[in-house]
Design a protein around this motif. Structure first.
Motif, PDB file in Angstrom:
ATOM      1  N   ARG A 100       9.959   8.078  -5.288  1.00 35.90           N
ATOM      2  CA  ARG A 100       9.787   6.750  -4.711  1.00 35.90           C
ATOM      3  C   ARG A 100       9.378   6.915  -3.253  1.00 35.90           C
ATOM      4  O   ARG A 100       9.841   7.819  -2.567  1.00 35.90           O
ATOM      5  CB  ARG A 100      11.100   5.958  -4.768  1.00 35.90           C
ATOM      6  CG  ARG A 100      11.735   5.903  -6.154  1.00 35.90           C
ATOM      7  CD  ARG A 100      12.719   4.759  -6.264  1.00 35.90           C
ATOM      8  NE  ARG A 100      12.044   3.484  -6.136  1.00 35.90           N
ATOM      9  CZ  ARG A 100      12.548   2.422  -5.522  1.00 35.90           C
ATOM     10  NH1 ARG A 100      13.733   2.490  -4.972  1.00 35.90           N
ATOM     11  NH2 ARG A 100      11.856   1.304  -5.440  1.00 35.90           N
ATOM     12  N   VAL A 101       8.494   6.033  -2.811  1.00 37.41           N
ATOM     13  CA  VAL A 101       8.090   6.085  -1.402  1.00 37.41           C
ATOM     14  C   VAL A 101       9.240   5.487  -0.591  1.00 37.41           C
ATOM     15  O   VAL A 101       9.692   4.376  -0.881  1.00 37.41           O
ATOM     16  CB  VAL A 101       6.800   5.269  -1.180  1.00 37.41           C
ATOM     17  CG1 VAL A 101       6.422   5.255   0.293  1.00 37.41           C
ATOM     18  CG2 VAL A 101       5.670   5.838  -2.029  1.00 37.41           C
ATOM     19  N   GLU A 108      -6.033   3.979  -5.711  1.00 37.62           N
ATOM     20  CA  GLU A 108      -6.615   3.895  -4.367  1.00 37.62           C
ATOM     21  C   GLU A 108      -5.676   3.007  -3.583  1.00 37.62           C
ATOM     22  O   GLU A 108      -5.221   1.992  -4.108  1.00 37.62           O
ATOM     23  CB  GLU A 108      -7.979   3.191  -4.410  1.00 37.62           C
ATOM     24  CG  GLU A 108      -9.102   4.055  -4.917  1.00 37.62           C
ATOM     25  CD  GLU A 108     -10.352   3.236  -5.186  1.00 37.62           C
ATOM     26  OE1 GLU A 108     -10.368   2.005  -4.898  1.00 37.62           O
ATOM     27  OE2 GLU A 108     -11.306   3.822  -5.692  1.00 37.62           O
ATOM     28  N   SER A 109      -5.405   3.373  -2.365  1.00 38.37           N
ATOM     29  CA  SER A 109      -4.479   2.532  -1.626  1.00 38.37           C
ATOM     30  C   SER A 109      -4.655   2.685  -0.124  1.00 38.37           C
ATOM     31  O   SER A 109      -5.064   3.740   0.362  1.00 38.37           O
ATOM     32  CB  SER A 109      -3.045   2.914  -2.017  1.00 38.37           C
ATOM     33  OG  SER A 109      -2.162   1.982  -1.465  1.00 38.37           O
ATOM     34  N   LYS A 110      -4.359   1.585   0.567  1.00 39.14           N
ATOM     35  CA  LYS A 110      -4.429   1.626   2.026  1.00 39.14           C
ATOM     36  C   LYS A 110      -3.180   0.928   2.545  1.00 39.14           C
ATOM     37  O   LYS A 110      -2.970  -0.261   2.261  1.00 39.14           O
ATOM     38  CB  LYS A 110      -5.682   0.858   2.463  1.00 39.14           C
ATOM     39  CG  LYS A 110      -6.236   1.345   3.757  1.00 39.14           C
ATOM     40  CD  LYS A 110      -7.620   0.808   3.969  1.00 39.14           C
ATOM     41  CE  LYS A 110      -7.970   0.914   5.429  1.00 39.14           C
ATOM     42  NZ  LYS A 110      -8.921  -0.049   5.858  1.00 39.14           N
ATOM     43  N   GLY A 136       0.831  -1.202   0.000  1.00 38.93           N
ATOM     44  CA  GLY A 136       0.000   0.000   0.000  1.00 38.93           C
ATOM     45  C   GLY A 136       0.861   1.246   0.000  1.00 38.93           C
ATOM     46  O   GLY A 136       2.094   1.174   0.127  1.00 38.93           O
ATOM     47  N   ILE A 137       0.232   2.383  -0.165  1.00 41.30           N
ATOM     48  CA  ILE A 137       0.963   3.651  -0.259  1.00 41.30           C
ATOM     49  C   ILE A 137       0.335   4.630   0.736  1.00 41.30           C
ATOM     50  O   ILE A 137      -0.879   4.812   0.731  1.00 41.30           O
ATOM     51  CB  ILE A 137       0.854   4.231  -1.692  1.00 41.30           C
ATOM     52  CG1 ILE A 137       1.381   3.212  -2.718  1.00 41.30           C
ATOM     53  CG2 ILE A 137       1.606   5.548  -1.826  1.00 41.30           C
ATOM     54  CD1 ILE A 137       0.853   3.393  -4.112  1.00 41.30           C
ATOM     55  N   PRO A 138       1.145   5.250   1.596  1.00 41.06           N
ATOM     56  CA  PRO A 138       0.568   6.212   2.546  1.00 41.06           C
ATOM     57  C   PRO A 138      -0.178   7.329   1.811  1.00 41.06           C
ATOM     58  O   PRO A 138       0.262   7.767   0.740  1.00 41.06           O
ATOM     59  CB  PRO A 138       1.794   6.769   3.277  1.00 41.06           C
ATOM     60  CG  PRO A 138       2.879   5.780   3.035  1.00 41.06           C
ATOM     61  CD  PRO A 138       2.585   5.119   1.725  1.00 41.06           C
ATOM     62  N   GLU A 139      -1.275   7.778   2.398  1.00 41.91           N
ATOM     63  CA  GLU A 139      -2.138   8.743   1.722  1.00 41.91           C
ATOM     64  C   GLU A 139      -1.380   9.998   1.281  1.00 41.91           C
ATOM     65  O   GLU A 139      -1.564  10.503   0.177  1.00 41.91           O
ATOM     66  CB  GLU A 139      -3.288   9.121   2.647  1.00 41.91           C
ATOM     67  CG  GLU A 139      -4.440   9.712   1.874  1.00 41.91           C
ATOM     68  CD  GLU A 139      -5.583  10.127   2.756  1.00 41.91           C
ATOM     69  OE1 GLU A 139      -5.718   9.564   3.865  1.00 41.91           O
ATOM     70  OE2 GLU A 139      -6.334  11.024   2.328  1.00 41.91           O
ATOM     71  N   GLU A 140      -0.488  10.456   2.162  1.00 38.28           N
ATOM     72  CA  GLU A 140       0.211  11.708   1.837  1.00 38.28           C
ATOM     73  C   GLU A 140       1.186  11.563   0.669  1.00 38.28           C
ATOM     74  O   GLU A 140       1.670  12.547   0.119  1.00 38.28           O
ATOM     75  CB  GLU A 140       0.908  12.277   3.082  1.00 38.28           C
ATOM     76  CG  GLU A 140       1.999  11.438   3.697  1.00 38.28           C
ATOM     77  CD  GLU A 140       1.473  10.338   4.643  1.00 38.28           C
ATOM     78  OE1 GLU A 140       0.256  10.086   4.660  1.00 38.28           O
ATOM     79  OE2 GLU A 140       2.300   9.719   5.332  1.00 38.28           O
ATOM     80  N   GLU A 141       1.493  10.310   0.279  1.00 38.85           N
ATOM     81  CA  GLU A 141       2.422  10.106  -0.839  1.00 38.85           C
ATOM     82  C   GLU A 141       1.672   9.910  -2.154  1.00 38.85           C
ATOM     83  O   GLU A 141       2.266   9.963  -3.230  1.00 38.85           O
ATOM     84  CB  GLU A 141       3.280   8.851  -0.611  1.00 38.85           C
ATOM     85  CG  GLU A 141       3.884   8.744   0.763  1.00 38.85           C
ATOM     86  CD  GLU A 141       5.330   9.172   0.778  1.00 38.85           C
ATOM     87  OE1 GLU A 141       5.802   9.668  -0.250  1.00 38.85           O
ATOM     88  OE2 GLU A 141       5.971   9.005   1.824  1.00 38.85           O
ATOM     89  N   LEU A 142       0.354   9.668  -2.051  1.00 41.41           N
ATOM     90  CA  LEU A 142      -0.397   9.308  -3.264  1.00 41.41           C
ATOM     91  C   LEU A 142      -0.286  10.361  -4.368  1.00 41.41           C
ATOM     92  O   LEU A 142      -0.232  10.021  -5.543  1.00 41.41           O
ATOM     93  CB  LEU A 142      -1.876   9.071  -2.929  1.00 41.41           C
ATOM     94  CG  LEU A 142      -2.181   7.720  -2.305  1.00 41.41           C
ATOM     95  CD1 LEU A 142      -3.652   7.609  -1.947  1.00 41.41           C
ATOM     96  CD2 LEU A 142      -1.794   6.579  -3.244  1.00 41.41           C
ATOM     97  N   GLY A 143      -0.260  11.616  -3.956  1.00 40.79           N
ATOM     98  CA  GLY A 143      -0.199  12.687  -4.952  1.00 40.79           C
ATOM     99  C   GLY A 143       1.134  12.753  -5.671  1.00 40.79           C
ATOM    100  O   GLY A 143       1.257  13.431  -6.692  1.00 40.79           O
ATOM    101  N   ARG A 144       2.140  12.083  -5.162  1.00 43.47           N
ATOM    102  CA  ARG A 144       3.475  12.279  -5.735  1.00 43.47           C
ATOM    103  C   ARG A 144       4.031  11.080  -6.482  1.00 43.47           C
ATOM    104  O   ARG A 144       5.041  11.199  -7.178  1.00 43.47           O
ATOM    105  CB  ARG A 144       4.461  12.657  -4.615  1.00 43.47           C
ATOM    106  CG  ARG A 144       3.997  13.884  -3.851  1.00 43.47           C
ATOM    107  CD  ARG A 144       5.134  14.574  -3.207  1.00 43.47           C
ATOM    108  NE  ARG A 144       6.217  14.851  -4.139  1.00 43.47           N
ATOM    109  CZ  ARG A 144       7.425  15.233  -3.769  1.00 43.47           C
ATOM    110  NH1 ARG A 144       7.688  15.388  -2.500  1.00 43.47           N
ATOM    111  NH2 ARG A 144       8.365  15.468  -4.668  1.00 43.47           N
ATOM    112  N   ILE A 145       3.383   9.923  -6.337  1.00 45.12           N
ATOM    113  CA  ILE A 145       3.992   8.720  -6.926  1.00 45.12           C
ATOM    114  C   ILE A 145       4.075   8.765  -8.454  1.00 45.12           C
ATOM    115  O   ILE A 145       4.839   8.018  -9.042  1.00 45.12           O
ATOM    116  CB  ILE A 145       3.263   7.422  -6.494  1.00 45.12           C
ATOM    117  CG1 ILE A 145       1.773   7.522  -6.804  1.00 45.12           C
ATOM    118  CG2 ILE A 145       3.518   7.100  -5.039  1.00 45.12           C
ATOM    119  CD1 ILE A 145       1.058   6.195  -6.643  1.00 45.12           C
TER     120      ILE A 145
END
Ligand code: ADP
Length: 491
Positions: A440-441, A473-475, A425-434
């Motif tokens: 890279r996260v 979408e990610s959790k 999953g991808i932290p919410e605050e990183e979603l805008g940048r991936i």
């Protein structure tokens, strides 16, 4: 002390008295000079006119009934030459109708003869106040105008009828207009560029709830040259409080130099990537020769070391390929050859192709039964790249025993392809940048996963080049789903 106060003190109002009666003229001078005004006298209309042609007066006291040129004529001349001069008419034998007539023609007030010094002071001080207000407005307006005329961006304003209200010199220069007196005329007389015309037309049609600005990139030929310049054009409607459209404002900003920098950057990246890729490939081939024992026996330990070296180099080859891909895409070099395509096969092939890698990691890669899919107009190789990137990411960022599901379905006017995993999953605050290049996260879990941070930015640029979009979408701890939307072929 405020700015207003200080200008009030410096401001010594100039008053002209035009009257054929000497006692009135002299009387006015005496009273008004004592009030601190600069007073000039004229004994008839002709003289008065001459003076207003030379000097700007803040207030004119004007007798309506004079021999020779009439007070009404003087009044209309003053209005034409100095619209912000305040006029007080002096009425003698004239009737009240005359005074009203004068007011209609732009006089501010009237004072009937005979008048007392006190009456004169009251009328004049009201007029001076009025002049001050007019001055403020005029200053404000001219300040704005100077600012707008000075800025390097092109600015054009139209009213609700699409007539020009304002076009600054920069705008005229950009669009190569050389005429005069264009204000008040339809904007299409000024603007010949079809794209720009369409933007303004479009801006009138957007409703308040929608986007409030249209942004487009424009190429405009430089006047007298073969070269073109690139501009970002922003066009927005402006409305009154109840949402009625009052007009549009368009701003053009030159971004030619930015484009140029971008191009150089892409050229540089391509060059470096290209230079790296070939030797890397040859190093890999040579390692393979050694590993395969063609250059003599290799111990188990040596083979393992060579294997790891080969893996790292393979990562570098991927990086250089992705850099090249990105650079050529940015430079617009990839002319997309598009064909009508049924994506069913492409999706199946990609899933089959990546399955062994997933299974090797203990991940189940599943393709949901596909419904009948209408065709899309795409570059097939690009679509393979999109799927390959998304599935590879899903494999990379999903630990063993996880599950990846690929599916596709029609959704209104789009084909929606999804790749879902049960991974990190991808932290919410990183979603805008991936989707940003090289992003890279970074955390404990992703630390040992090799990657370049380019895959998703390539995916996004391909999808957008096909007029589509990508969503995620990610959790964290549960997984991620990527959705790609590609428009169906419309007949
Ligand atoms: P790369 O995978 O080479 O790092 P990408 O541009 O493909 O670069 O992805 C950017 C980042 O987005 C990755 O570094 C990763 O942190 C995150 N990411 C992408 N896909 C997934 C996924 N399926 N699950 C979790 N994180 C992901």
């Amino acid at each position: 002390m405020t700015e207003r106060q200080s200008t009030d003190i410096l401001f010594k109002p100039k008053i002209l008295v035009v009257d054929d009666e000497k006692v009135i003229r002299e009387g006015c001078r005496e009273v008004l000079t004592l009030e601190g005004f600069e007073v000039v006298l004229a004994e008839n209309g002709e003289l008065g006119l001459k003076m207003i042609e030379e000097v700007h007066f803040d207030v004119v006291l004007l007798d309506l009934m004079m021999p020779g040129i009439s007070g009404f004529d003087v009044l209309s001349h003053i209005k034409a030459l100095h619209p912000d001069t305040t006029i007080i008419v002096i009425t003698g034998y004239a009737t009240i109708e005359h005074s009203i007539e004068a007011m209609k023609n732009g006089a501010f007030d009237f004072i009937p003869k005979p008048f007392s010094p006190a009456q004169l002071r009251v009328v004049v001080s009201k007029a001076i106040e009025h002049t001050g207000a007019l001055k403020d407005i005029a200053n404000e307006k001219s300040r704005m105008r100077i600012l707008i005329n000075l800025i390097a961006n092109g600015v054009m304003v139209t009213d609700a009828e699409k007539n020009l209200v304002l076009a600054n010199p920069a705008f005229m220069k950009i669009i190569g207009f050389k005429g005069n007196d264009i204000i008040g005329r339809p904007f299409t007389e000024l603007v010949q560029q079809e794209q720009l015309r369409q933007m303004v037309d479009h801006a009138f049609t957007i409703s308040e709830s929608e986007i409030n600005e249209i942004t487009e990139e424009l190429e405009i030929k430089k006047s007298g040259e073969d070269a073109t310049a690139t501009y970002v054009a922003r066009c927005r409607p402006f409305r009154d409080r109840i949402g009625r459209n009052l007009g549009t404002i368009t701003v053009l900003s030159d971004i030619t130099y930015l484009k140029d920098i971008n191009q150089r950057q892409s050229d540089f990246v391509s060059m470096v990537a290209h230079e790296i890729r070939s030797p890397m490939n040859s190093v890999m081939a040579q390692i393979k020769v050694v590993q395969d024992g063609l250059a003599g026996d290799v111990t188990q330990k040596q083979s393992e070391i060579l294997g790891r070296a080969s893996e790292k180099i393979s990562g570098l080859v991927t990086l250089s390929s992705e850099l090249l891909d990105m650079a050529s895409r940015e430079a617009g070099l990839i002319a997309l050859e598009r064909n009508e395509c049924d994506m069913t096969e492409v999706i199946k092939d990609q899933v089959d192709f990546h399955r062994p890698k997933a299974e090797e990691k203990g991940i189940q890669l599943k393709l949901e039964p596909l419904p009948d899919l209408p065709p899309v107009l795409v570059n097939k190789q690009n679509m393979e790249e999109v799927l390959s990137n998304l599935i590879t990411n899903a494999i990379n960022y999903t630990p063993g025993k996880g599950k990846i599901t690929v599916s596709a379905r029609p959704e209104k006017h789009h084909l929606c392809i999804s790749v879902s995993d049960t991974g990190l999953g991808i932290p919410e605050e990183e979603l805008g940048r991936i989707f940003d290049r090289f992003y890279r996260v970074k955390n404990e879990k992703t630390r040992y996963i090799i990657g370049t941070g380019l895959g998703l930015s390539i995916v996004k640029s391909i999808v957008e080049a096909h007029d589509g979009m990508i969503q995620v979408e990610s959790k964290p701890g549960h997984g991620s789903s990527f959705y790609v939307y590609i428009p169906f072929v419309t007949s």
